[in-house]
Design a protein around this motif. Structure first.
Motif, short mmCIF file in Angstrom:
data_model
loop_
_atom_site.label_atom_id
_atom_site.label_comp_id
_atom_site.label_asym_id
_atom_site.label_seq_id
_atom_site.Cartn_x
_atom_site.Cartn_y
_atom_site.Cartn_z
N PHE A 55 0.88 -1.16 0.11
CA PHE A 55 -0.28 -0.11 0.08
C PHE A 55 0.85 1.30 0.11
CE2 PHE A 55 -2.33 3.33 2.32
CZ PHE A 55 -3.38 3.48 1.35
N ALA A 56 1.90 1.31 0.78
CA ALA A 56 2.91 2.31 1.03
C ALA A 56 3.65 2.63 -0.30
CB ALA A 56 3.68 2.48 2.22
N ASN A 57 3.91 1.55 -1.20
CA ASN A 57 4.72 1.62 -2.28
C ASN A 57 4.13 1.35 -3.70
OD1 ASN A 57 7.55 2.05 -1.23
ND2 ASN A 57 6.46 0.40 0.13
N GLU A 58 2.71 2.04 -3.61
CA GLU A 58 1.99 1.67 -4.92
C GLU A 58 2.71 2.17 -6.14
OE1 GLU A 58 -2.74 1.70 -4.26
OE2 GLU A 58 -1.80 3.46 -3.29
N GLY A 59 3.49 3.22 -6.17
CA GLY A 59 4.01 3.64 -7.49
C GLY A 59 5.61 3.20 -7.32
N ASP A 60 6.04 2.46 -6.29
CA ASP A 60 7.46 1.92 -6.32
C ASP A 60 7.60 0.39 -6.36
OD1 ASP A 60 10.16 1.71 -5.97
OD2 ASP A 60 10.22 2.70 -4.22
N THR A 61 7.58 -0.23 -7.50
CA THR A 61 7.45 -1.55 -7.64
C THR A 61 8.82 -2.12 -7.03
OG1 THR A 61 7.86 -1.41 -10.10
CG2 THR A 61 5.41 -1.74 -9.49
N LYS A 62 9.91 -1.43 -7.44
CA LYS A 62 11.27 -1.86 -7.23
C LYS A 62 11.21 -2.16 -5.64
CE LYS A 62 16.12 -0.91 -7.30
NZ LYS A 62 17.04 -0.02 -7.46
N ALA A 63 10.76 -1.34 -4.76
CA ALA A 63 10.68 -1.51 -3.17
C ALA A 63 9.97 -2.91 -3.14
CB ALA A 63 10.42 -0.44 -2.52
#
Length: 91
Positions: A55-63
């Motif tokens: 949820f906190a990294n919706e735009g950061d698929t790398k993380a």
């Protein structure tokens, strides 16, 4: 009586990856100790933490990918160890 607030946990980016790594380490320790009750509790916690990291990294698929990739190794070890335990019970 004194009320003390706890800082919210950050699940975004590298902080989220570190939360998953912390659980991963605890799971590895519990597996090595064959503490199945602790493994069960950590597994339940892991599902919640992963949901929060996603949820906190919706735009950061790398993380997200980094956190999940490392964690899958722990679950692979868990499966191997469970199979070994079942084999021992069968004999």
């Amino acid at each position: 009586m004194r009320l003390q607030l706890v800082e919210p946990i950050d699940y975004a980016g590298q902080a989220g990856v570190m939360q998953v790594r912390s659980l991963q380490h605890a799971l590895n320790v519990a597996l090595e100790a064959e503490d199945w009750e602790k493994v069960r509790r950590l597994d339940q916690s892991c599902a919640v933490v992963i949901d929060k990291v996603i949820f906190a990294n919706e735009g950061d698929t790398k993380a997200i990918a980094e956190a999940l990739n490392e964690l899958k190794g722990v679950y692979a070890s868990l499966i191997v160890q469970c199979k070994r335990e079942v084999a021992l019970m069968a004999h």
